[in-house]
Scaffold this active site. Sequence first.
Site, PDB file in Angstrom:
ATOM      1  N   HIS A  89      23.746   6.704   3.364  1.00  0.00           N
ATOM      2  CA  HIS A  89      22.415   6.133   3.121  1.00  0.00           C
ATOM      3  C   HIS A  89      21.986   6.419   1.699  1.00  0.00           C
ATOM      4  O   HIS A  89      22.030   7.558   1.242  1.00  0.00           O
ATOM      5  CB  HIS A  89      21.390   6.717   4.091  1.00  0.00           C
ATOM      6  CG  HIS A  89      20.041   6.107   3.930  1.00  0.00           C
ATOM      7  ND1 HIS A  89      19.662   4.967   4.589  1.00  0.00           N
ATOM      8  CD2 HIS A  89      19.004   6.446   3.138  1.00  0.00           C
ATOM      9  CE1 HIS A  89      18.434   4.642   4.226  1.00  0.00           C
ATOM     10  NE2 HIS A  89      18.022   5.523   3.337  1.00  0.00           N
ATOM     11  N   ASP A 168       8.078   5.018  11.938  1.00  0.00           N
ATOM     12  CA  ASP A 168       8.364   5.037  10.497  1.00  0.00           C
ATOM     13  C   ASP A 168       7.973   3.713   9.852  1.00  0.00           C
ATOM     14  O   ASP A 168       7.414   3.683   8.759  1.00  0.00           O
ATOM     15  CB  ASP A 168       9.855   5.325  10.252  1.00  0.00           C
ATOM     16  CG  ASP A 168      10.191   5.107   8.788  1.00  0.00           C
ATOM     17  OD1 ASP A 168       9.639   5.838   7.954  1.00  0.00           O
ATOM     18  OD2 ASP A 168      10.953   4.178   8.470  1.00  0.00           O
ATOM     19  N   ARG A 175       2.045   3.775   3.616  1.00  0.00           N
ATOM     20  CA  ARG A 175       2.372   4.502   2.374  1.00  0.00           C
ATOM     21  C   ARG A 175       2.557   3.530   1.215  1.00  0.00           C
ATOM     22  O   ARG A 175       2.158   3.804   0.086  1.00  0.00           O
ATOM     23  CB  ARG A 175       3.672   5.298   2.567  1.00  0.00           C
ATOM     24  CG  ARG A 175       3.513   6.517   3.469  1.00  0.00           C
ATOM     25  CD  ARG A 175       4.880   7.043   3.891  1.00  0.00           C
ATOM     26  NE  ARG A 175       5.722   7.376   2.767  1.00  0.00           N
ATOM     27  CZ  ARG A 175       7.058   7.352   2.782  1.00  0.00           C
ATOM     28  NH1 ARG A 175       7.712   7.032   3.887  1.00  0.00           N
ATOM     29  NH2 ARG A 175       7.753   7.671   1.723  1.00  0.00           N
ATOM     30  N   SER A 190      11.134  10.012   6.771  1.00  0.00           N
ATOM     31  CA  SER A 190      11.333   8.582   7.002  1.00  0.00           C
ATOM     32  C   SER A 190      12.831   8.271   7.118  1.00  0.00           C
ATOM     33  O   SER A 190      13.285   7.636   8.081  1.00  0.00           O
ATOM     34  CB  SER A 190      10.708   7.802   5.841  1.00  0.00           C
ATOM     35  OG  SER A 190      11.175   6.491   5.781  1.00  0.00           O
ATOM     36  N   LYS A 194      15.389   7.748  10.932  1.00  0.00           N
ATOM     37  CA  LYS A 194      16.212   6.567  11.225  1.00  0.00           C
ATOM     38  C   LYS A 194      17.682   6.955  11.341  1.00  0.00           C
ATOM     39  O   LYS A 194      18.420   6.443  12.180  1.00  0.00           O
ATOM     40  CB  LYS A 194      16.014   5.511  10.133  1.00  0.00           C
ATOM     41  CG  LYS A 194      14.641   4.852  10.223  1.00  0.00           C
ATOM     42  CD  LYS A 194      14.370   3.919   9.077  1.00  0.00           C
ATOM     43  CE  LYS A 194      14.094   4.641   7.802  1.00  0.00           C
ATOM     44  NZ  LYS A 194      13.441   3.900   6.754  1.00  0.00           N
TER      45      LYS A 194
HETATM   46  N1  URA Z   1      13.743   4.813   2.109  1.00  0.00           N
HETATM   47  C1  URA Z   1      13.219   5.020   3.343  1.00  0.00           C
HETATM   48  O1  URA Z   1      13.793   4.632   4.356  1.00  0.00           O
HETATM   49  N2  URA Z   1      12.042   5.668   3.431  1.00  0.00           N
HETATM   50  C2  URA Z   1      11.379   6.127   2.351  1.00  0.00           C
HETATM   51  O2  URA Z   1      10.331   6.728   2.517  1.00  0.00           O
HETATM   52  C3  URA Z   1      11.921   5.908   1.080  1.00  0.00           C
HETATM   53  C4  URA Z   1      13.125   5.244   0.985  1.00  0.00           C
END
Ligand code: URA
Length: 447
Positions: A89, A168, A175, A190, A194
């Site tokens: 990621h 999220d 945000r 966040s 995931k």
């Molecule tokens: N990527 C994400 O999934 N969440 C964030 O807060 C920032 C980048």
Amino acid sequence: MQSEAPAFRMYDLITKKKRGGELTEEEIRYFVNGCAANTIPREQEAALLMAIWAQGMTDTETTEMTIAMKESGETMDLSSLPGVKVDKHSTGGVGDKTTFVVAPLTAASGLTVAKMSGRGLGHTGGTIDKLEAIPGFRTTLSMDEFFDAVRKNGLAVIGQSGELAPADKKIYAIRDIIAAVDSIPLIASSIMSKKLAAGTDVILLDVKVGSGAFMKTLEDAEKLAQTMVNIGERAGKRTEALITDMNQPLGLAIGNALEVAEAVEVLHGKGPEDVREESVMLSAEMLYLSGRGDRDACRRIVEDALNSGAALEKLCAMVRTQGGDDSVIRDPSLFPQAPFVHEVLAPWDGYIVGMAAEYIGGVSAMLGAGREDLGDAVDPAAGILLKKKCGAQVKKGEVVATLYTSKKESIAEAEKRFLEAVSVGSEPPAPRKLIYARVEKDQVVRY
Ligand code: URA
């Protein structure tokens, strides 16, 4: 009948955090579940998020926030799939197309890639937008189709279902509009909510640092990486991070089809050296975390998979299985072409000393490669091909970039903004590292 009084008052949670206090597990769950269920007024959601942005969170609070967001929706059970399930990621960078190299490369090296990706949270296209630049490619599969595809090829990439960490999605949207994205605990929770919901055994994080990244300094990037690695390891997942450069775009291509085509070039043994090297490093580290040998041995396995063409064949197989036309993978010149192509000429002589990545990402979005509103469609063929990058010498009148768009009216402003994003000096800049550090559970190794 008396209605049940809420267990907590948002007013009290906001006051506590605003004054630097520590929220309890129950308070964090009340907030996260309330966001997911739309039972908290938006102003109060926004106020608490801004208080967290200003005061930060302890490691315990960040972990509780991650777990609460993960448990706000479904979690994937990949245990019926063979092999070590891995995921990579990136925290988000302009021109970052390494997923399209790393996923087939690690699958061709014997790992299992069952990946769920997003569309891009902000204005630039995400992995799913880029995959949809492949004609016919289906990013929505039923769970049975997804598992069958992974069993067949060792690799499938689909769009993230709305059911994974739905809190999220809700919290990120707030945000984004209140300028509270760039917070280490909020980014860490966040991303990791995931990743934990997606159910892989191994998580490799690519944490970007530099002018085009959320984290502008190496110290902040290491802190974000350490926070995420600790959350992953505490949840029983092998987790590590590489800190990589985002002071200029990665590679030369920015835009959906342009980026996939560049990644495909790398799988053909061509393409820019930075994209190749970063992809090989990330892939080798994923093999290492999966127990495939020491780091040198893992790098050799990955280089063999790249040089033999096995990784290219894996990508072709994935594209065919997901309904796409793999002729564009065999010959990337067949990708959709934009109707308007415009060369940007250098108005100066000198050396390129800076390329503001974030700003260039905005120019690409303006040409159609990103979206103004989250519901907008992106133009697969739009974007930018850089001809020069940091360190290159340029002469007045030389081509520095080519713009691709179907919006002819956007070209003049895009050209102006692109040139504003490039800084020129009379001396070449000091060379920059591509990969700065590796962050493990209990140590940081700087390169
Ligand atoms: N990527 C994400 O999934 N969440 C964030 O807060 C920032 C980048």
